[in-house]
Design an enzyme around this catalytic site. Sequence first.
Site, PDB file in Angstrom:
ATOM      1  N   LYS A   1       0.857  -1.198   0.000  1.00  0.00           N
ATOM      2  CA  LYS A   1       0.000   0.000   0.000  1.00  0.00           C
ATOM      3  C   LYS A   1       0.886   1.239   0.000  1.00  0.00           C
ATOM      4  CE  LYS A   1      -3.372   0.484   2.827  1.00  0.00           C
ATOM      5  NZ  LYS A   1      -4.228   0.465   4.045  1.00  0.00           N
TER       6      LYS A   1
HETATM    7  O1  LIG Z   1      -6.558   1.869   2.895  1.00  0.00           O
HETATM    8  C1  LIG Z   1      -7.068   0.866   3.335  1.00  0.00           C
HETATM    9  C2  LIG Z   1      -7.228  -0.335   2.516  1.00  0.00           C
HETATM   10  O2  LIG Z   1      -6.619  -0.228   1.332  1.00  0.00           O
HETATM   11  C3  LIG Z   1      -7.593   0.775   4.704  1.00  0.00           C
HETATM   12  O3  LIG Z   1      -6.825  -0.073   5.521  1.00  0.00           O
HETATM   13  C4  LIG Z   1      -7.737   2.146   5.327  1.00  0.00           C
HETATM   14  O4  LIG Z   1      -6.478   2.539   5.791  1.00  0.00           O
HETATM   15  C5  LIG Z   1      -8.762   2.112   6.428  1.00  0.00           C
HETATM   16  O5  LIG Z   1      -9.992   1.731   5.886  1.00  0.00           O
HETATM   17  C6  LIG Z   1      -8.913   3.448   7.079  1.00  0.00           C
HETATM   18  O6  LIG Z   1      -7.664   3.843   7.545  1.00  0.00           O
HETATM   19  C7  LIG Z   1      -9.843   3.401   8.249  1.00  0.00           C
HETATM   20  O7  LIG Z   1      -9.516   2.337   9.096  1.00  0.00           O
HETATM   21  P1  LIG Z   1      -8.667   2.467  10.446  1.00  0.00           P
HETATM   22  O8  LIG Z   1      -7.636   3.522  10.229  1.00  0.00           O
HETATM   23  O9  LIG Z   1      -9.679   2.797  11.508  1.00  0.00           O
HETATM   24  O10 LIG Z   1      -8.042   1.113  10.669  1.00  0.00           O
END
Ligand SMILES: O=C(CO)[C@@H](O)[C@H](O)[C@H](O)[C@H](O)COP(=O)(O)O
Length: 338
Positions: A142
């Site tokens: 990523k």
């Molecule tokens: O970008 C991706 C997937 O490609 C995700 O992991 C994305 O970072 C998350 O959906 C967002 O950051 C929100 O989730 P989180 O930060 O609360 O874990």
Amino acid sequence: MGSYPDTVNLLEYLRSRSSVDCDCLDTQVATTLGPFVDCTSNQADAYLELLTPKRTSLLKKSAALAREILSDFTGVSYEELAVEISMVNLSLAVAPLITGVIHVMSNPLLDATPAIVDNAKRIVSLCSRLEPGFDTSRLCIKIVSTWEGLQACHQLSSIGINTLATTLFTMEQAVLAAEAGCVYVSPFVHELKAFFDETYQDEGPILGHCLQIQQYYERYSYRTRVKAAGLLTADEAMRLAGVTSLTLAPALVHTLSKSEDSKKEVEALSLFKQGSESQGQASERLSLIDDEIKFRTAFAKSEGGKGQLKTMQAIDIFRQYQIKAESLMRDEDVARSE
Ligand SMILES: O=C(CO)[C@@H](O)[C@H](O)[C@H](O)[C@H](O)COP(=O)(O)O
């Protein structure tokens, strides 16, 4: 199946229309709420997972290995390497519990293309070192959707390394990501700050991007696929049923698994109409890959300038978690040498 003939379980319905991924590094979530296709994560997920008692041993092992193999690498500090090793280890632990790909995020503190490329190559080589039999076609890196990040994706895809363009808020980034050969893009439905600050009200979900980007890729035959990210509610998930894939936080998967609704109403919610040829106008084809100024100008103007601001805000949040994770590794190193 729902309890009445015309009702559907929301998670089952969603899985029938889109690939559903696990947006966390908790093996118990992957086991109990699966089946999941891919596993996505980021520096915040990794840091928070490393703080849990069940990951103490993984943290210690990752830190010790980083010290041991640091001299095999140039241009990386012990802390950075230890965070990378721990993130790969956390994803590898989830890999047997999913059917698809593990997505490991590159270091968001790096902003120059060559450094991002080196970082991604190192993550791939660490993955092979940590689990020699692991099929690295199941690993995707990523990378932030800046000009430099997407140029890194271009170089990496030319040598067969899978990339996902993350922190993506505009069509311009999606166009560039496709030209760069990214396997996936992750348009964020909500601003990232909305996940970390309960008092923060973002503008609300941007769902139309996912449809517009998916249509664009289909229309111009790009291999890049949409993996929607950053969703907060079940309603948003159901409106995205039909997107190629979406990654969901555990609480949202849990809510969907416990919810039922009439099939007709659920179908009507989706922006991705089934069996319909025409789903609105796809954008005109653009090329940005060889024109930095054209990209920067279009990106700066996109969404009235908000797309760029949201991207930078998201990168900044991930940077803060990278710094916290590095600090955890520094503390571990000090504790080990005492
Ligand atoms: O970008 C991706 C997937 O490609 C995700 O992991 C994305 O970072 C998350 O959906 C967002 O950051 C929100 O989730 P989180 O930060 O609360 O874990």
